[in-house]
Design an enzyme around this catalytic site. Sequence first.
Site, PDB file in Angstrom:
ATOM      1  N   PHE A 127       6.395  19.077  15.906  1.00  0.00           N
ATOM      2  CA  PHE A 127       5.135  19.364  15.158  1.00  0.00           C
ATOM      3  C   PHE A 127       4.064  19.846  16.350  1.00  0.00           C
ATOM      4  O   PHE A 127       3.196  19.313  16.423  1.00  0.00           O
ATOM      5  CB  PHE A 127       4.751  18.552  14.233  1.00  0.00           C
ATOM      6  CG  PHE A 127       5.595  18.138  13.386  1.00  0.00           C
ATOM      7  CD1 PHE A 127       6.657  18.916  12.910  1.00  0.00           C
ATOM      8  CD2 PHE A 127       5.394  16.801  12.757  1.00  0.00           C
ATOM      9  CE1 PHE A 127       7.410  18.387  11.726  1.00  0.00           C
ATOM     10  CE2 PHE A 127       6.436  16.238  11.627  1.00  0.00           C
ATOM     11  CZ  PHE A 127       7.413  17.012  11.308  1.00  0.00           C
ATOM     12  N   TYR A 153      -5.737   8.580   2.412  1.00  0.00           N
ATOM     13  CA  TYR A 153      -5.195   7.393   2.998  1.00  0.00           C
ATOM     14  C   TYR A 153      -5.916   6.552   3.898  1.00  0.00           C
ATOM     15  O   TYR A 153      -6.363   5.648   3.583  1.00  0.00           O
ATOM     16  CB  TYR A 153      -3.673   7.888   3.606  1.00  0.00           C
ATOM     17  CG  TYR A 153      -2.970   6.400   4.535  1.00  0.00           C
ATOM     18  CD1 TYR A 153      -2.762   5.258   3.770  1.00  0.00           C
ATOM     19  CD2 TYR A 153      -3.131   6.885   5.673  1.00  0.00           C
ATOM     20  CE1 TYR A 153      -2.228   4.274   4.439  1.00  0.00           C
ATOM     21  CE2 TYR A 153      -2.429   5.562   6.624  1.00  0.00           C
ATOM     22  CZ  TYR A 153      -2.055   4.484   5.812  1.00  0.00           C
ATOM     23  OH  TYR A 153      -1.582   3.343   6.548  1.00  0.00           O
ATOM     24  N   ALA A 173       0.885  -1.094   0.032  1.00  0.00           N
ATOM     25  CA  ALA A 173      -0.090   0.104   0.027  1.00  0.00           C
ATOM     26  C   ALA A 173       0.912   1.175  -0.026  1.00  0.00           C
ATOM     27  O   ALA A 173       1.975   1.399   0.536  1.00  0.00           O
ATOM     28  CB  ALA A 173      -0.710   0.059   1.232  1.00  0.00           C
ATOM     29  N   ARG A 229       0.603   9.413  21.152  1.00  0.00           N
ATOM     30  CA  ARG A 229       0.280   8.626  20.210  1.00  0.00           C
ATOM     31  C   ARG A 229       0.532   7.091  20.991  1.00  0.00           C
ATOM     32  O   ARG A 229       1.105   7.156  22.255  1.00  0.00           O
ATOM     33  CB  ARG A 229       1.358   8.387  19.135  1.00  0.00           C
ATOM     34  CG  ARG A 229       1.061   9.668  18.240  1.00  0.00           C
ATOM     35  CD  ARG A 229      -0.131   9.364  17.364  1.00  0.00           C
ATOM     36  NE  ARG A 229      -0.325  10.436  16.476  1.00  0.00           N
ATOM     37  CZ  ARG A 229      -0.985  11.727  16.748  1.00  0.00           C
ATOM     38  NH1 ARG A 229      -1.660  11.853  17.796  1.00  0.00           N
ATOM     39  NH2 ARG A 229      -1.267  12.581  15.758  1.00  0.00           N
TER      40      ARG A 229
HETATM   41  N1  UFG Z   1       6.359  14.209  15.087  1.00  0.00           N
HETATM   42  C1  UFG Z   1       7.042  15.254  15.221  1.00  0.00           C
HETATM   43  N2  UFG Z   1       8.208  15.381  14.362  1.00  0.00           N
HETATM   44  C2  UFG Z   1       8.560  14.493  13.425  1.00  0.00           C
HETATM   45  C3  UFG Z   1       7.642  13.241  13.279  1.00  0.00           C
HETATM   46  C4  UFG Z   1       6.592  13.207  13.974  1.00  0.00           C
HETATM   47  O1  UFG Z   1       6.898  16.060  16.124  1.00  0.00           O
HETATM   48  O2  UFG Z   1       9.508  14.684  12.875  1.00  0.00           O
HETATM   49  C5  UFG Z   1       5.157  14.004  15.729  1.00  0.00           C
HETATM   50  C6  UFG Z   1       3.923  13.893  15.050  1.00  0.00           C
HETATM   51  O3  UFG Z   1       3.066  15.140  14.940  1.00  0.00           O
HETATM   52  C7  UFG Z   1       2.899  13.032  15.793  1.00  0.00           C
HETATM   53  C8  UFG Z   1       3.882  11.904  16.388  1.00  0.00           C
HETATM   54  O4  UFG Z   1       5.279  12.599  16.280  1.00  0.00           O
HETATM   55  O5  UFG Z   1       2.293  13.572  16.686  1.00  0.00           O
HETATM   56  C9  UFG Z   1       4.075  10.734  15.628  1.00  0.00           C
HETATM   57  O6  UFG Z   1       4.110  11.010  14.263  1.00  0.00           O
HETATM   58  P1  UFG Z   1       4.496   9.846  13.193  1.00  0.00           P
HETATM   59  O7  UFG Z   1       4.598  10.623  12.009  1.00  0.00           O
HETATM   60  O8  UFG Z   1       5.283   9.146  13.620  1.00  0.00           O
HETATM   61  O9  UFG Z   1       3.068   8.960  13.259  1.00  0.00           O
HETATM   62  P2  UFG Z   1       1.438   9.403  13.032  1.00  0.00           P
HETATM   63  O10 UFG Z   1       0.904   9.384  14.239  1.00  0.00           O
HETATM   64  O11 UFG Z   1       1.492  10.587  12.186  1.00  0.00           O
HETATM   65  O12 UFG Z   1       1.284   8.297  11.839  1.00  0.00           O
HETATM   66  C10 UFG Z   1       0.677   7.023  12.263  1.00  0.00           C
HETATM   67  C11 UFG Z   1       0.958   6.103  11.348  1.00  0.00           C
HETATM   68  C12 UFG Z   1      -0.001   6.283   9.867  1.00  0.00           C
HETATM   69  C13 UFG Z   1      -1.153   6.661  10.422  1.00  0.00           C
HETATM   70  C14 UFG Z   1      -1.150   7.681  11.163  1.00  0.00           C
HETATM   71  C15 UFG Z   1      -2.896   8.090  11.678  1.00  0.00           C
HETATM   72  O13 UFG Z   1       2.253   6.013  10.753  1.00  0.00           O
HETATM   73  O14 UFG Z   1       0.191   5.325   8.824  1.00  0.00           O
HETATM   74  O15 UFG Z   1      -0.838   7.380  12.393  1.00  0.00           O
HETATM   75  O16 UFG Z   1      -3.048   9.097  12.385  1.00  0.00           O
HETATM   76  F1  UFG Z   1      -1.924   7.221   9.385  1.00  0.00           F
END
Ligand code: UFG
Length: 322
Positions: free
Chosen positions: A203, A134, A68, A216
């Site tokens: 972020f 997505y 995917a 998370r």
């Molecule tokens: N974050 C930062 N800095 C970075 C990367 C992430 O502060 O460089 C923060 C993000 O804002 C978030 C947390 O860290 O709060 C986790 O971010 P990730 O990108 O590691 O993961 P996500 O929660 O965005 O993504 C996950 C899955 C995705 C899914 C998503 C659903 O990896 O596949 O949850 O919300 F779609």
Amino acid sequence: MTGGAGYIGSVVAARLVAEGHDVVVLDDLSTGHADAVPRGAMFVHGDLRADAAGVLNGGIEAVLHFAARSLVGESVANPALYWASNLGGTLALLEAMRVAGVRSIVFSSTAATYGEPDSVPVRESAPARPTSPYGASKLAVDTVLAEYCLMHGFGAVSLRYFNVAGAYLEGDVRLGERHARETHLIPNILSVALGGQEELSIFGDDYPTADGSCVRDYIHVRDLADAHLLALAGCTPGRHAVYNLGNGNGYSTFEVLAACREVTGTEIPARVGGRRPGDPAVLIASSELIGLELNWRPERDLSAMVRDAWDFARWRWRDGRA
Ligand code: UFG
């Protein structure tokens, strides 16, 4: 197995091989790596639409479908790519399965199907309101799977992953995250620790959480892999089951950074920047259902995830493989 050259697919492939299963990996290598396919698994470099039928005719009993597109931001910029790949590719696979008489499937789904939850922990009964193409494309696959179960006697399990982390380190088998464009928090933090990036960008620190950063639910990729083996055995003709997979604990971005500083023993500079569009404030899973129905329990905590991810990152860095 589709997508077995990617991060999660390769770890599940390694576990299946270790358990004595015969594994065939079909992967187009659009984001995966051929050398991540574990020894002992057969690798077919090909495309779902063109090649699934051929692979399925070779005596396959069940399918694990990982292939995917999985970047939220990219899906917002290019929805058509996500619908074509995640829904279109899966439809082609399901039709090939129907024709070949293969009716068991475990599907990689995501917390992104829920969007911004009203409350946490998120149960499978929570409203599914994805906020990105997505998440929407993954949710659409669930609708199709339910129909294939009803109409064609498939047995399907969708596993909705929360935040997958860690690595699989077993003898000389080392599998972990190695995305060309790394967006995930833990590998990004560890890349700063290794000097690959100057500082971590956090972020946003103005969310309605205890320390202002997003929260998370992190789950070790090995625990996740165990769930796939149970799901495979739990596929029941006529039934589409949906299970969340998380630890049930929330960690803020600052807490994850602190865990990484502790494990690596390095300073890891970080700076607070703006929010990333589409990030929900808090995502925590209830994985009670898969515990009750398949007897799955997560065994590894956040420091185990960071330790394994750190071992993997250092190994790649040392060998010039970054
Ligand atoms: N974050 C930062 N800095 C970075 C990367 C992430 O502060 O460089 C923060 C993000 O804002 C978030 C947390 O860290 O709060 C986790 O971010 P990730 O990108 O590691 O993961 P996500 O929660 O965005 O993504 C996950 C899955 C995705 C899914 C998503 C659903 O990896 O596949 O949850 O919300 F779609």
